[in-house]
Design a protein around this motif. Structure first.
Motif, PDB file in Angstrom:
ATOM      1  N   ILE A 100      26.142 -15.904 -14.825  1.00 35.44           N
ATOM      2  CA  ILE A 100      26.118 -15.651 -16.267  1.00 35.44           C
ATOM      3  C   ILE A 100      26.258 -14.165 -16.572  1.00 35.44           C
ATOM      4  N   ALA A 101      25.580 -13.323 -15.772  1.00 36.48           N
ATOM      5  CA  ALA A 101      25.574 -11.883 -16.041  1.00 36.48           C
ATOM      6  C   ALA A 101      26.939 -11.237 -15.850  1.00 36.48           C
ATOM      7  N   ARG A 102      27.855 -11.916 -15.201  1.00 35.36           N
ATOM      8  CA  ARG A 102      29.191 -11.341 -15.031  1.00 35.36           C
ATOM      9  C   ARG A 102      29.944 -11.251 -16.354  1.00 35.36           C
ATOM     10  N   GLN A 103      29.538 -12.062 -17.316  1.00 34.25           N
ATOM     11  CA  GLN A 103      30.263 -12.081 -18.577  1.00 34.25           C
ATOM     12  C   GLN A 103      29.371 -11.851 -19.799  1.00 34.25           C
ATOM     13  N   ARG A 104      28.103 -12.273 -19.697  1.00 36.08           N
ATOM     14  CA  ARG A 104      27.261 -12.223 -20.883  1.00 36.08           C
ATOM     15  C   ARG A 104      25.874 -11.687 -20.534  1.00 36.08           C
ATOM     16  N   ARG A 105      25.154 -11.335 -21.555  1.00 38.40           N
ATOM     17  CA  ARG A 105      23.837 -10.736 -21.387  1.00 38.40           C
ATOM     18  C   ARG A 105      22.769 -11.786 -21.107  1.00 38.40           C
ATOM     19  N   ILE A 106      21.722 -11.350 -20.384  1.00 44.20           N
ATOM     20  CA  ILE A 106      20.565 -12.194 -20.082  1.00 44.20           C
ATOM     21  C   ILE A 106      19.342 -11.601 -20.767  1.00 44.20           C
ATOM     22  N   VAL A 107      18.592 -12.433 -21.459  1.00 45.99           N
ATOM     23  CA  VAL A 107      17.409 -11.982 -22.190  1.00 45.99           C
ATOM     24  C   VAL A 107      16.154 -12.454 -21.475  1.00 45.99           C
ATOM     25  N   LEU A 108      15.232 -11.533 -21.240  1.00 45.81           N
ATOM     26  CA  LEU A 108      13.909 -11.844 -20.707  1.00 45.81           C
ATOM     27  C   LEU A 108      12.915 -11.674 -21.848  1.00 45.81           C
ATOM     28  N   LEU A 109      12.325 -12.748 -22.291  1.00 44.16           N
ATOM     29  CA  LEU A 109      11.440 -12.723 -23.454  1.00 44.16           C
ATOM     30  C   LEU A 109      10.020 -13.078 -23.042  1.00 44.16           C
ATOM     31  N   HIS A 146       5.167  -9.903 -16.372  1.00 41.31           N
ATOM     32  CA  HIS A 146       5.045  -8.566 -15.794  1.00 41.31           C
ATOM     33  C   HIS A 146       6.337  -7.792 -16.030  1.00 41.31           C
ATOM     34  N   LEU A 147       6.306  -6.529 -15.699  1.00 40.03           N
ATOM     35  CA  LEU A 147       7.470  -5.670 -15.887  1.00 40.03           C
ATOM     36  C   LEU A 147       8.618  -6.124 -14.984  1.00 40.03           C
ATOM     37  N   PRO A 148       9.840  -6.150 -15.487  1.00 37.61           N
ATOM     38  CA  PRO A 148      10.992  -6.453 -14.624  1.00 37.61           C
ATOM     39  C   PRO A 148      11.169  -5.388 -13.546  1.00 37.61           C
ATOM     40  N   GLN A 149      11.608  -5.801 -12.382  1.00 32.96           N
ATOM     41  CA  GLN A 149      11.810  -4.911 -11.247  1.00 32.96           C
ATOM     42  C   GLN A 149      13.297  -4.623 -11.119  1.00 32.96           C
ATOM     43  N   ILE A 150      13.705  -3.479 -11.616  1.00 31.49           N
ATOM     44  CA  ILE A 150      15.126  -3.162 -11.707  1.00 31.49           C
ATOM     45  C   ILE A 150      15.805  -3.091 -10.334  1.00 31.49           C
ATOM     46  N   ALA A 151      15.118  -2.530  -9.338  1.00 27.95           N
ATOM     47  CA  ALA A 151      15.725  -2.438  -8.006  1.00 27.95           C
ATOM     48  C   ALA A 151      16.039  -3.822  -7.454  1.00 27.95           C
ATOM     49  N   ALA A 152      15.173  -4.779  -7.723  1.00 25.88           N
ATOM     50  CA  ALA A 152      15.395  -6.128  -7.220  1.00 25.88           C
ATOM     51  C   ALA A 152      16.571  -6.792  -7.930  1.00 25.88           C
ATOM     52  N   TRP A 153      16.673  -6.600  -9.251  1.00 28.09           N
ATOM     53  CA  TRP A 153      17.814  -7.158  -9.991  1.00 28.09           C
ATOM     54  C   TRP A 153      19.120  -6.586  -9.451  1.00 28.09           C
ATOM     55  N   SER A 154      19.144  -5.281  -9.222  1.00 31.35           N
ATOM     56  CA  SER A 154      20.359  -4.637  -8.714  1.00 31.35           C
ATOM     57  C   SER A 154      20.709  -5.140  -7.322  1.00 31.35           C
ATOM     58  N   ALA A 155      19.673  -5.276  -6.470  1.00 33.02           N
ATOM     59  CA  ALA A 155      19.906  -5.731  -5.100  1.00 33.02           C
ATOM     60  C   ALA A 155      20.469  -7.149  -5.072  1.00 33.02           C
ATOM     61  N   ALA A 156      20.193  -7.927  -6.092  1.00 34.94           N
ATOM     62  CA  ALA A 156      20.680  -9.305  -6.149  1.00 34.94           C
ATOM     63  C   ALA A 156      22.094  -9.398  -6.716  1.00 34.94           C
ATOM     64  N   GLY A 157      22.678  -8.251  -7.052  1.00 38.52           N
ATOM     65  CA  GLY A 157      24.047  -8.259  -7.559  1.00 38.52           C
ATOM     66  C   GLY A 157      24.148  -8.430  -9.057  1.00 38.52           C
ATOM     67  N   LEU A 158      23.038  -8.230  -9.761  1.00 37.95           N
ATOM     68  CA  LEU A 158      23.039  -8.369 -11.213  1.00 37.95           C
ATOM     69  C   LEU A 158      23.181  -7.007 -11.875  1.00 37.95           C
ATOM     70  N   ASP A 159      24.074  -6.907 -12.821  1.00 34.86           N
ATOM     71  CA  ASP A 159      24.288  -5.681 -13.568  1.00 34.86           C
ATOM     72  C   ASP A 159      23.118  -5.491 -14.528  1.00 34.86           C
ATOM     73  N   THR A 160      22.309  -4.471 -14.303  1.00 38.94           N
ATOM     74  CA  THR A 160      21.124  -4.270 -15.135  1.00 38.94           C
ATOM     75  C   THR A 160      21.485  -3.925 -16.578  1.00 38.94           C
ATOM     76  N   GLU A 161      22.731  -3.507 -16.815  1.00 40.40           N
ATOM     77  CA  GLU A 161      23.165  -3.260 -18.185  1.00 40.40           C
ATOM     78  C   GLU A 161      23.272  -4.561 -18.974  1.00 40.40           C
ATOM     79  N   GLN A 162      23.278  -5.684 -18.260  1.00 44.50           N
ATOM     80  CA  GLN A 162      23.378  -6.991 -18.906  1.00 44.50           C
ATOM     81  C   GLN A 162      22.002  -7.596 -19.215  1.00 44.50           C
ATOM     82  N   LEU A 163      20.938  -6.862 -18.904  1.00 43.93           N
ATOM     83  CA  LEU A 163      19.585  -7.379 -19.114  1.00 43.93           C
ATOM     84  C   LEU A 163      18.981  -6.815 -20.387  1.00 43.93           C
TER      85      LEU A 163
END
Length: 263
Positions: free
Chosen positions: A84-93, A97-114
């Motif tokens: 989904i993140a390859r084309q559209r934004r993902i919302v965490l509502l 706890h606080l999102p872990q940006i390093a983990a999102w990046s390591a999983a191949g997710l563009d953090t600009e889409q979060l």
């Protein structure tokens, strides 16, 4: 042939014609149902085989029920989120706890889409969820709620049906005994190197035995750049579950200050 028999055959033919033209209009409980909208593959072949249309449905409320956050629910959703993140934004509502940006990046997710939205009250979180669904600019919405009324659930389900967003609501396992309009409800329990999934509700025959899924092992904290250990790191929210919190976290969009693309 009598007139009664002829009328019966005509009626049967008419019903079959409608069923053929509208496959979603009829669902037999002993058969796997289908969704009218699109689906997103879960990335787990064994799970896709048990889901109608073979994936997570768009335009529907999906409930994930668990005893505590961090049982592997984010790793379960990771393959779908990457798609989904390859084309559209993902919302965490309202994540716990606080999102872990390093983990999102390591999983191949563009953090600009979060987009992380923090609401002060449950009613504000539900209002924000409805706005995200109605706006249509986001591909997925993950909503954490401890308590929610039945009428609020129905409102969210209706809002989801009018959108093409994948909506996952993460709730306590105790809610499994409550009624819900969600067409898909799964309970998650930890298992060695993975999770056990109980299909509580779906458009299909009952699935009595839990479905075991092996999940990818989380990265060690030492492999995560800029990670800062904290006293409660074992329970802090991250893509990999039970990881440490990153020094740099995404900006919070408070209620009443949501990005212009969402209102």
């Amino acid at each position: 042939m009598s007139m009664l028999a002829s009328a019966s055959l005509s009626h049967s033919a008419a019903v079959q014609s409608v069923v053929s033209a509208l496959p979603h209009a009829l669902w037999r409980a002993d058969q796997m149902g289908s969704y009218q909208g699109a689906v997103c593959a879960s990335g787990h072949a064994a799970l896709d085989r048990e889901l109608p249309n073979g994936g997570w449905p768009h335009s529907a409320l999906i409930e994930l029920l668990l005893q505590h956050p961090g049982y592997g629910e984010i790793r379960l959703l990771q393959p779908a989120l990457v798609q989904i993140a390859r084309q559209r934004r993902i919302v965490l509502l309202q994540p716990p706890h606080l999102p872990q940006i390093a983990a999102w990046s390591a999983a191949g997710l563009d953090t600009e889409q979060l987009l992380w939205i923090k609401a002060g009250r449950s009613v504000d979180a539900l209002w924000s969820a409805e706005q995200v669904l109605r706006n249509g600019s986001c591909g997925a919405l993950l909503l954490w709620q401890s308590h929610i009324r039945g009428d609020a659930l129905r409102r969210l389900h209706l809002a989801a049906q009018a959108s093409d967003t994948v909506l996952w609501m993460i709730r306590p396992l105790a809610a499994a005994h409550e009624s819900s309009p969600a067409p898909l409800r799964l309970s998650l329990r930890p298992a060695p190197n993975g999770i056990d999934i109980q299909l509580i509700k779906r458009k299909g025959p009952q699935h009595e035995q839990p479905l075991y899924l092996q999940l990818t092992a989380p990265m060690a904290a030492a492999e995560m750049p800029n990670a800062v250990p904290t006293p409660s790191s074992s329970t802090l929210f991250s893509l990999l579950d039970h990881a440490t919190v990153d020094r740099h976290t995404p900006a919070v969009a408070g209620v009443g200050n949501i990005a212009p693309t969402l209102v």
